[in-house]
Design an enzyme around this catalytic site. Structure first.
Site, mmCIF file in Angstrom:
data_model
loop_
_atom_site.group_PDB
_atom_site.id
_atom_site.type_symbol
_atom_site.label_atom_id
_atom_site.label_comp_id
_atom_site.label_asym_id
_atom_site.label_seq_id
_atom_site.Cartn_x
_atom_site.Cartn_y
_atom_site.Cartn_z
ATOM 1 N N ASN A 1 -1.890 -7.643 -9.299
ATOM 2 C CA ASN A 1 -1.100 -6.426 -9.499
ATOM 3 C C ASN A 1 -1.089 -5.572 -8.242
ATOM 4 O OD1 ASN A 1 -0.073 -6.728 -12.080
ATOM 5 N ND2 ASN A 1 -1.921 -5.915 -13.054
ATOM 6 N N GLU B 1 -4.983 -8.945 -19.220
ATOM 7 C CA GLU B 1 -4.739 -10.322 -18.768
ATOM 8 C C GLU B 1 -5.590 -11.305 -19.575
ATOM 9 O OE1 GLU B 1 -8.144 -8.729 -16.300
ATOM 10 O OE2 GLU B 1 -6.276 -7.983 -17.131
#
Length: 460
Positions: free
Chosen positions: A335, A371
């Site tokens: 990210n 995640e």
């Protein structure tokens, strides 16, 4: 109208049943008044009894003093003359007096040992309540016959408690009878007045109210009495006003019922249509509440519900149950390197690949964190779960999603922890989840992009 009639019938039945437990106001007022009078009479009797007892004690003390003053000169002369017979006669005469229960004379003449003479009234017994007088007996003086000479003894007079009780009993009896008569007369007068001025009219009002129904609401309530402008007059006016209001209300209610009947069918159709729309919306909402918006997988809420069901089924049937916890390696770095939009795309790609790798309809794949994914495998033993986990790792690795911030590899990989339910444990599904989580941390500690299985004694 039917509701009012039903309520009226219930009210009539309740009034009939309550009649068995009816208590007149006048009777209750009489009982309250009588109870108050009795309590007041008891308090008055107690106070006056205490006063009468103290007065009796004072009177007895005065009587003892008079008897003492009358007999002291006689006893002094007899003692001086040492006339034992006369002394005993005087002592017995003292003891026979009404207020005296016992008289004791103790002589202490010079050169002679102390001598005691006593006489007791018939039936007398020692008491701590009756007064006692102790008098020093002196011989008459030769110079002054009326004066006091030397001490020749002691005279002790004991009051008779029985006389105190007789006086008090007479006083208490008179007080009690007076108070009882007063209480009964006052209670009777109160009952008569209440019954004449209140109770009869209240019964008339109760009968009128019990007989009310929609057909006779126009009949006003009247009492056979002079209008005094008191509370009963206000009550009659209130009842008549209530009947008028209720009659108007019933007419409006009838009109509203007729209007409601005209619209009932149309309203039923609208309700059915809205119900169908609501059911469809509920189905859609239920699906949305069980689905992760980003990946389309089951969410944590749906996962928790299914795990409880499968856990209970596994305990009941004895079939194995395995759990896989999957985590994308170095996803925070992904990210930070490519941005959150790219991270969302990566999550969707990985989720689709994992879903395509599952071969059974009963297996549940859910996104339970940012995640982190979980796969629940009912009726699956650890070897088969380990095989599926290895296949998932290879599948994600073959996607070759670029990840330059990862360590050791340049693409996105997956770490998986595998655990099988221990049928001997009573800790619930939470224990299985912790075991899978421990296996996942083991896989990450070993370098990621691999599968680790939980063991009781060792982990591999």
């Amino acid at each position: 109208m039917s509701v009012i009639r039903s309520a009226s019938r219930k009210r009539d039945g309740a009034a009939t049943g309550a009649a068995w437990h009816f208590h007149s106001l006048s009777t209750r007022l009489m009982l309250v008044t009588l109870g108050f009078c009795l309590v007041f009479a008891l308090c008055t009797m107690a106070l006056r009894t205490w006063s009468a007892w103290n007065s009796g004690v004072s009177e007895m003390s005065a009587d003892l003093l008079l008897v003492e003053q009358a007999f002291q000169p006689l006893l002094g002369r007899a003692a001086q003359e040492q006339d034992r017979a006369l002394l005993r006669a005087h002592v017995e005469a003292l003891a026979s007096a009404a207020p005296i229960g016992k008289a004791t004379l103790t002589l202490a003449l010079d050169g002679q040992p102390a001598e005691s003479i006593e006489a007791v009234h018939d039936g007398w017994s020692p008491s701590a309540w009756a007064p006692v007088r102790h008098v020093v007996l002196r011989a008459p003086s030769s110079l002054d016959p009326n004066g006091a000479g030397e001490s020749i003894g002691t005279l002790t007079l004991y009051g008779d408690e029985r006389m105190l009780w007789r006086r008090m009993n007479d006083e208490v009896l008179g007080i009690g009878l007076t108070q009882l008569v007063q209480s009964l007369l006052l209670a009777g007068v109160m009952m008569l007045v209440c019954n004449r001025l209140v109770t009869g009219h209240v019964r008339r009002i109760a009968r009128h109210l019990a007989a009310l129904n929609p057909s006779n609401l126009h009949q006003p309530l009247t009492l056979d009495r002079v209008d005094c402008g008191d509370e009963l007059t206000l009550l009659v006016g209130g009842v008549n006003q209530l009947q008028g209001n209720l009659s108007d209300y019933l007419q409006r209610q009838q009109r509203y019922e007729n209007e409601l009947a005209d619209h009932r069918d149309h309203l039923a159709e609208m309700i059915q249509e809205r119900t169908r729309e609501l059911q469809a919306a509920n189905v859609q909402l239920e699906a949305l509440s069980r689905t992760d918006a980003l990946t389309g997988l089951a969410n944590r809420r749906h996962f928790d519900a299914v795990t409880q069901t499968e856990f209970l089924r596994a305990q009941r049937t004895g079939q194995p149950l395995c759990l896989l916890l999957c985590d994308i390696d170095f996803f925070k770095r992904y990210n930070d390197r490519y941005g959150h939009a790219a991270g969302d795309i990566c999550l969707r790609i990985v989720a689709n690949a994992m879903r395509d790798s599952l071969g059974r309809a009963g297996d549940l794949l859910a996104r339970i964190g940012g995640e982190e994914f979980a796969i629940l495998l009912p009726a699956t033993a650890e070897p088969q779960a380990r095989t599926l986990a290895d296949r998932l790792c290879r599948t994600v690795e073959t996607l070759r999603i670029e990840h330059e911030a990862a360590e050791g590899v340049s693409h996105v990989t997956l770490s998986i922890g595998v655990a099988q339910l221990d049928p001997t444990a009573d800790a619930g599904f939470g224990l299985l989840f912790r075991h899978a989580d421990q296996a996942l941390y083991l896989a990450k500690g070993r370098g990621r992009n691999q599968v680790a299985t939980y063991r009781k004694t060792a982990q591999a």
